[in-house]
Design a protein around this motif. Structure first.
Motif: not given
Length: 343
Positions: A1-12, A64-65, A93-97, A136-144
């Protein structure tokens, strides 16, 4: 599987401000509707109160997003089990919740830099989603996933060299994640996978070399000194190449590998030390004897050339014997003066 960049803008930040603004409007709607409904008892104000309460109850969902990424961090996102992309650049960022961050090695702790137990910061807007603590930033602990260069130091291993002698060796491997999709989806746990491949590659390369230089040892055609002790740089380079060939499938890059510890195993260390000492003594004695023979030969030639004394073969042999004893002895010679006739 190849990496692809998630197309989203910094709308957080825009989403966060919008949600807070909607909350303020909802609170104002509840207060205004309650006051007006108490005075006039009109159903319109009651509807306004109900709508405002619903907004307050569900208005947190867009939070959540929200995702915050620092430099050299990445977030692998899936939507209902399907890989949708990776966010690699720092920002808010804001992504799909409904997107979920994936990192199978989040709880794996190895003897390496970067594996420090992180304490999740508490937030006034912390909620629970799918059983996972989210701030509040929606980041899951340790998932980065860290994209920084990290140093893995596996424990010392006891391995038999090509002569069958047990040696203890340890290495430090500098590595980093290059393809997050391969690291997450191609292997079960990329940290454990790397640690295993380091052990395997180390054993494969060490078994080719003797600890010290030995005759008639084939190191598979590599130009080196033919030993672990004398060819540390070459051995480390071969270990790095061996590990890299194994972890390409996991999307990892091996920057460098270095030998941090090398010694005979304790059970044979004393014997090998005596062997090295004996070899050193023999080499030193050989050098002393070669020098002494040369000096005796030079002395005889000078005496014969200048005709200082005429020596027969028996006296020459005695002189050679005396000179060799003096030159090769461990202690200073004690001179004896002969006051009589030479013959």
């Amino acid at each position: 599987m190849e990496e692809k960049i998630y197309t989203t803008k910094r709308k957080g930040m825009a989403v966060l401000v919008t949600v807070l603004f909607v909350y303020l409007i909802a609170i104002a709607g509840i207060v205004f509707g309650a006051v007006r409904y108490e005075d006039s008892a009109e159903t319109g104000y009651l509807v306004l109160m109900v709508v405002s309460i619903v907004v307050l109850s569900l208005g947190w969902f867009p939070l959540i997003g929200l995702r915050v990424l620092k430099p050299q961090e990445a977030l692998v996102l899936t939507l209902f089990g399907k890989y949708v992309g990776t966010i690699r650049e720092a920002g808010f960022y804001f992504v799909n919740p409904f997107c979920t961050a994936i990192n199978p090695a989040a709880t794996t702790k190895l003897a390496q830099s970067g594996d420090i137990q992180q304490t999740a910061a508490k937030s006034a807007f912390s909620i629970s989603a799918d059983g996972t603590s989210v701030s509040v930033d929606g980041s899951t602990s340790g998932k980065k996933i860290s994209l920084k260069a990290m140093t893995l130091s596996n424990g010392r291993q006891k391995i038999n060299d090509c002569l069958g002698n047990p040696v203890e060796i340890g290495i430090a491997v500098i590595w980093r994640v290059m393809d997050t999709a391969k690291a997450v989806f191609n292997v079960d746990n990329y940290k454990e996978y790397l640690s295993l491949q380091c052990d395997s590659a180390l054993r494969n390369i060490v078994r080719v070399y003797p600890y010290d230089v030995a005759p008639n040892v084939d190191t598979t055609g590599v130009a080196d000194e033919g030993s672990l002790r004398g060819s540390a740089e070459v051995v480390a380079s071969r270990i790095r190449d061996e590990i890299q060939s194994k972890v390409n499938e996991a999307g990892l890059e091996i920057v460098e590998a270095r030998i941090t510890y090398l010694a005979y195993a304790p059970e044979i260390a004393s014997v090998m030390l005596q062997r090295q000492q004996a070899s050193a003594i023999i080499d030193a004695r050989k050098m002393i004897v070669d020098g002494a023979v040369g000096m005796v030969e030079m002395a005889l030639e000078e005496l014969n050339k200048k005709q200082v004394v005429d020596l027969d073969e028996e006296r020459k042999a005695a002189m050679v014997s005396n000179l060799l004893v003096v030159l090769c002895g461990n202690h200073d010679a004690q001179p004896i003066v002969n006051s009589g006739s030479l013959y």
